[in-house]
Motif scaffolding. Structure first.
Motif, PDB file in Angstrom:
ATOM      1  N   UNK A 134     125.438   2.440 -36.224  1.00 39.69           N
ATOM      2  CA  UNK A 134     123.973   2.551 -36.161  1.00 39.69           C
ATOM      3  C   UNK A 134     123.317   1.173 -36.095  1.00 39.69           C
ATOM      4  N   UNK A 135     123.884   0.212 -36.783  1.00 38.36           N
ATOM      5  CA  UNK A 135     123.354  -1.156 -36.722  1.00 38.36           C
ATOM      6  C   UNK A 135     123.520  -1.730 -35.317  1.00 38.36           C
ATOM      7  N   UNK A 136     124.646  -1.444 -34.700  1.00 35.29           N
ATOM      8  CA  UNK A 136     124.880  -1.915 -33.335  1.00 35.29           C
ATOM      9  C   UNK A 136     123.891  -1.277 -32.356  1.00 35.29           C
ATOM     10  N   UNK A 137     123.654   0.019 -32.513  1.00 40.82           N
ATOM     11  CA  UNK A 137     122.676   0.707 -31.660  1.00 40.82           C
ATOM     12  C   UNK A 137     121.288   0.118 -31.875  1.00 40.82           C
ATOM     13  N   UNK A 138     120.930  -0.136 -33.125  1.00 42.63           N
ATOM     14  CA  UNK A 138     119.625  -0.729 -33.418  1.00 42.63           C
ATOM     15  C   UNK A 138     119.506  -2.120 -32.817  1.00 42.63           C
ATOM     16  N   UNK A 139     120.584  -2.895 -32.827  1.00 43.62           N
ATOM     17  CA  UNK A 139     120.541  -4.226 -32.243  1.00 43.62           C
ATOM     18  C   UNK A 139     120.290  -4.138 -30.754  1.00 43.62           C
ATOM     19  N   UNK A 140     120.960  -3.213 -30.079  1.00 47.56           N
ATOM     20  CA  UNK A 140     120.766  -3.075 -28.629  1.00 47.56           C
ATOM     21  C   UNK A 140     119.375  -2.541 -28.298  1.00 47.56           C
ATOM     22  N   UNK A 141     118.831  -1.708 -29.157  1.00 49.56           N
ATOM     23  CA  UNK A 141     117.529  -1.117 -28.879  1.00 49.56           C
ATOM     24  C   UNK A 141     116.366  -2.063 -29.175  1.00 49.56           C
ATOM     25  N   UNK A 142     116.464  -2.836 -30.261  1.00 47.01           N
ATOM     26  CA  UNK A 142     115.330  -3.656 -30.716  1.00 47.01           C
ATOM     27  C   UNK A 142     115.641  -5.139 -30.768  1.00 47.01           C
ATOM     28  N   UNK A 150     131.040   6.104 -44.177  1.00 46.42           N
ATOM     29  CA  UNK A 150     129.741   5.458 -44.326  1.00 46.42           C
ATOM     30  C   UNK A 150     129.714   4.074 -43.713  1.00 46.42           C
ATOM     31  N   UNK A 151     130.789   3.331 -43.884  1.00 45.58           N
ATOM     32  CA  UNK A 151     130.865   2.001 -43.277  1.00 45.58           C
ATOM     33  C   UNK A 151     130.882   2.066 -41.765  1.00 45.58           C
ATOM     34  N   UNK A 152     131.644   2.998 -41.222  1.00 44.96           N
ATOM     35  CA  UNK A 152     131.706   3.133 -39.767  1.00 44.96           C
ATOM     36  C   UNK A 152     130.356   3.554 -39.206  1.00 44.96           C
ATOM     37  N   UNK A 153     129.717   4.534 -39.837  1.00 44.59           N
ATOM     38  CA  UNK A 153     128.406   4.996 -39.360  1.00 44.59           C
ATOM     39  C   UNK A 153     127.369   3.884 -39.473  1.00 44.59           C
ATOM     40  N   UNK A 167     122.005  -9.172 -45.068  1.00 45.23           N
ATOM     41  CA  UNK A 167     122.558 -10.516 -44.888  1.00 45.23           C
ATOM     42  C   UNK A 167     123.926 -10.538 -44.213  1.00 45.23           C
ATOM     43  N   UNK A 168     124.713  -9.486 -44.324  1.00 42.63           N
ATOM     44  CA  UNK A 168     126.053  -9.511 -43.763  1.00 42.63           C
ATOM     45  C   UNK A 168     126.167  -8.646 -42.511  1.00 42.63           C
ATOM     46  N   UNK A 169     125.872  -7.376 -42.640  1.00 45.91           N
ATOM     47  CA  UNK A 169     126.076  -6.453 -41.527  1.00 45.91           C
ATOM     48  C   UNK A 169     125.029  -6.662 -40.439  1.00 45.91           C
ATOM     49  N   UNK A 170     123.771  -6.744 -40.810  1.00 43.17           N
ATOM     50  CA  UNK A 170     122.712  -6.911 -39.817  1.00 43.17           C
ATOM     51  C   UNK A 170     122.785  -8.230 -39.077  1.00 43.17           C
ATOM     52  N   UNK A 171     123.218  -9.255 -39.738  1.00 41.25           N
ATOM     53  CA  UNK A 171     123.311 -10.582 -39.122  1.00 41.25           C
ATOM     54  C   UNK A 171     124.426 -10.650 -38.083  1.00 41.25           C
ATOM     55  N   UNK A 172     125.459  -9.832 -38.242  1.00 43.41           N
ATOM     56  CA  UNK A 172     126.620  -9.902 -37.358  1.00 43.41           C
ATOM     57  C   UNK A 172     126.608  -8.831 -36.277  1.00 43.41           C
ATOM     58  N   UNK A 214     118.112  -4.527 -36.384  1.00 44.17           N
ATOM     59  CA  UNK A 214     119.489  -4.358 -36.842  1.00 44.17           C
ATOM     60  C   UNK A 214     119.613  -4.657 -38.333  1.00 44.17           C
ATOM     61  N   UNK A 215     118.964  -5.713 -38.787  1.00 43.25           N
ATOM     62  CA  UNK A 215     119.026  -6.042 -40.215  1.00 43.25           C
ATOM     63  C   UNK A 215     118.367  -4.955 -41.058  1.00 43.25           C
ATOM     64  N   UNK A 216     117.220  -4.464 -40.590  1.00 46.71           N
ATOM     65  CA  UNK A 216     116.525  -3.408 -41.317  1.00 46.71           C
ATOM     66  C   UNK A 216     117.358  -2.133 -41.360  1.00 46.71           C
ATOM     67  N   UNK A 217     117.946  -1.770 -40.235  1.00 46.69           N
ATOM     68  CA  UNK A 217     118.791  -0.574 -40.179  1.00 46.69           C
ATOM     69  C   UNK A 217     119.992  -0.703 -41.110  1.00 46.69           C
TER      70      UNK A 217
END
Length: 146
Positions: free
Chosen positions: A137-145, A130-133, A51-56, A5-8
């Motif tokens: 995508x970060x949420x999907x990445x968190x659930x996947x990995x 862009x913010x919504x996407x 640091x902000x989006x991926x962490x949350x 999620x952080x990487x995404x």
């Protein structure tokens, strides 16, 4: 701790920073020297994404949209601040300010000036979408990995 999620989020907000930088460059004067403008904004996007989006990430769909929007608004504000400080330092080296307080006020004035340049419909659309996407995508990445 690094995760998907952080990487995404870092990659997506870095790309968004690059796209917004190119859109802003088109709005500015032709003879303006931008230097490392795009690279700085990409780096800011990576830092905010990591640091902000991926962490949350990982709190649900509605929070993912809010998370992405918060991340991109933070990226815009941080970008305005860094570019304002950069311009203030350039002007300070030319002895444009009488004291440090004038220079600090100039940072805020420059941020507002740059925000007015950015205040166009295409940039607002890219920021919101862009913010919504990025958030989704970060949420999907968190659930996947996770």
């Amino acid at each position: 701790m690094p995760d998907g999620a952080k990487l995404t989020a870092a990659i997506l907000l870095g790309a968004l920073g690059f796209i917004l930088s190119d859109m802003i460059r088109a709005l500015m004067e032709e003879d303006m020297n931008f230097g490392y403008f795009n690279y700085v904004n990409v780096l800011l996007g990576v830092v905010v994404g990591w640091s902000l989006v991926g962490r949350r990430a990982g709190r649900g769909l509605t929070f993912a949209i809010n998370n992405g929007f918060t991340g991109v608004v933070s990226l815009v504000f941080l970008g305005l601040f860094v570019q304002g400080v950069n311009e203030m330092l350039r002007l300070a080296l030319r002895n444009r300010y009488d004291n440090a307080f004038d220079a600090l006020i100039a940072v805020v004035e420059l941020m507002m000036e740059y925000a007015l340049v950015m205040a166009t419909i295409p940039i607002a659309v890219v920021v919101v979408l862009g913010g919504i996407i990025a958030g989704l995508c970060t949420e999907v990445a968190w659930h996947r990995w996770r």
